[in-house]
Design an enzyme around this catalytic site. Sequence first.
Site, mmCIF file in Angstrom:
data_model
loop_
_atom_site.group_PDB
_atom_site.id
_atom_site.type_symbol
_atom_site.label_atom_id
_atom_site.label_comp_id
_atom_site.label_asym_id
_atom_site.label_seq_id
_atom_site.Cartn_x
_atom_site.Cartn_y
_atom_site.Cartn_z
ATOM 1 C CG HIS A 1 14.008 -19.177 51.287
ATOM 2 N ND1 HIS A 1 15.097 -18.506 50.779
ATOM 3 C CD2 HIS A 1 14.453 -20.388 51.718
ATOM 4 C CE1 HIS A 1 16.176 -19.285 50.920
ATOM 5 N NE2 HIS A 1 15.803 -20.425 51.492
ATOM 6 N N GLY B 1 0.813 -1.204 0.000
ATOM 7 C CA GLY B 1 0.000 0.000 0.000
ATOM 8 C C GLY B 1 0.848 1.256 0.000
ATOM 9 N N GLY C 1 27.474 -6.128 14.422
ATOM 10 C CA GLY C 1 26.540 -5.417 15.278
ATOM 11 C C GLY C 1 26.555 -5.972 16.693
ATOM 12 N N GLY C 2 26.826 -5.108 17.652
ATOM 13 C CA GLY C 2 26.895 -5.529 19.051
ATOM 14 C C GLY C 2 25.689 -5.092 19.853
ATOM 15 N N GLY C 3 24.539 -4.933 19.174
ATOM 16 C CA GLY C 3 23.313 -4.563 19.868
ATOM 17 C C GLY C 3 22.515 -5.781 20.277
ATOM 18 C CE1 TYR C 4 19.681 -3.751 24.280
ATOM 19 C CE2 TYR C 4 18.164 -2.638 22.782
ATOM 20 C CZ TYR C 4 18.915 -2.635 23.948
ATOM 21 O OH TYR C 4 18.903 -1.543 24.771
ATOM 22 C CB ILE C 5 19.303 -7.956 16.514
ATOM 23 C CG1 ILE C 5 17.917 -7.335 16.711
ATOM 24 C CG2 ILE C 5 19.260 -9.026 15.420
ATOM 25 C CD1 ILE C 5 17.393 -6.590 15.500
ATOM 26 C CD GLU D 1 17.440 -11.124 21.832
ATOM 27 O OE1 GLU D 1 16.804 -11.664 20.905
ATOM 28 O OE2 GLU D 1 16.902 -10.383 22.668
ATOM 29 C CG ASP E 1 9.095 -1.562 15.654
ATOM 30 O OD1 ASP E 1 8.576 -1.385 16.771
ATOM 31 O OD2 ASP E 1 9.619 -2.635 15.315
#
Length: 492
Positions: free
Chosen positions: A475, A132, A202-206, A209, A338
């Site tokens: 506990h 679209g 890339g040393g980010g989240y993705i 992980e 996003d």
Amino acid sequence: MRISLAFAMAPKHFKTIILGSGQAAPPLAQAFAAAHDSSSVLIIERAAIGGTCVNYGCTPTKTMIASGRVAYLSNRGNDYGVATAATAAGGVRGLIDMEKIRERKRNIVTSFRTGNEGRLMKAGIEVKYGTGRFVGPKTIAVTPVNGGDEEQFTAENVFINAGCRPVEPNIPTVGNIDQSRILDSTSIMELAQVPLKLIVVGGGYIGLEFGNLFKRLGADVTVVGRGAQVLGREDEDFATEVKKIMESDGMVLELGMRAVRLEAIDEDGMKVRLVYQSTQGGDEKAVSGSHILWAAGRVPNTDLLDAEAGGIEIDAKGFIKHDEALQTTAPGVFVMGDIKGGPAFTHISYDDYRILKNNLLSPSLPKLSTKNRMVPYTVYTDPQLGHIGIHEHEAKTVYPDRKIGVAKMPMTWVARALETDEVRGMMKAVVDRETEEILGFTCLGLEGGEIMSMVQIAMMGKLKYSQLRDATFAHPTLAESLNNLWGSIEEL
């Protein structure tokens, strides 16, 4: 003849059009269908219902990470006095059935996606599969994915939930590189075998992980990151601890580096070489791998929308401009998820839906906005990193007039972590020392996201840190770590 043809080509009108079907779209479509009628709502989707989360993000990645967790524990069997087949064989890689992991991931994704599709179908909501784009104010042209003539639609309100996609490599290449060896966060989940050696850019989240996951599954992994630390938004002490943990698991992390070029090679199963260099200059370095994962960020899909034709302004980074009520610069056009910029998390997209549903369908209720909303998140490395509120490095800037304190504790002080032999990591809270208000919290450790969520509930209920300190938790649980965290609060 011309009059009848013009009439036949007139755009079909809906009360509500939703462009893209990310996390916010299906529930918003159902809400508007219930408030008006099902025939008044149209969803336009170019790929699959559910957007990134269901199809390429949260659902498939966390499903595969669960397999990585099992592999990790299998490899640690001797630590618990259990001689597993993996440890007896001297390693887990030879026992990994990547096709089975992929099949399990696909089955769960299909289940989630068809569940979404089924609810839309049951509600009678129309779905058009195609790309679209705006051709005028609140007017959208759709090119069907399977070919056919373009159709046009108009609406009283348009909602954009069209998301982002992975950044593609943009560096020189040398030689004829097999493109199947260059992966993104979607294609890497379709591998039928564990890579021999995975290079992660890339040393980010993705990046972390996937690097953590495939190391668990038996790949050699090297991460090349541009930032001076991994997880650039985190406090330095947590980034350092994450790096230490990843390296202790056998990953190689090269930080403060920029990618220079890719080279085709054919050496002992290695097919691609990444040449990189310090961001400060100096000699070039290189690492060879069987595969390379490009995890250097994501870009919004606004370039596909012709947003300007709809009167919608885009910022310098390509995200849609909007106010705190998610209204774009075009009247009657709203944005979710996003593609609007800001925190790119599924739960934020879902909260966007709640804001719009409240404001547009419940006029008698107080208006909601994005201002000051909590933004929790969890990084699904193992151990997890969960965060809510402000970070220590932000505290003095955000609250220059408050007396800030910091409470910090290693996971080695947590009984449940010791009993399960999962003691890597730490937790930290940022507080107001005078009012005892909890301003922020980070936990790197076993089920760090769940512990963070407990603190988030306390923050939502405006509990003082002393109330967590003095609470009676069962506990031994991870929750009772919140008794001990506050033993020493240092002035910032």
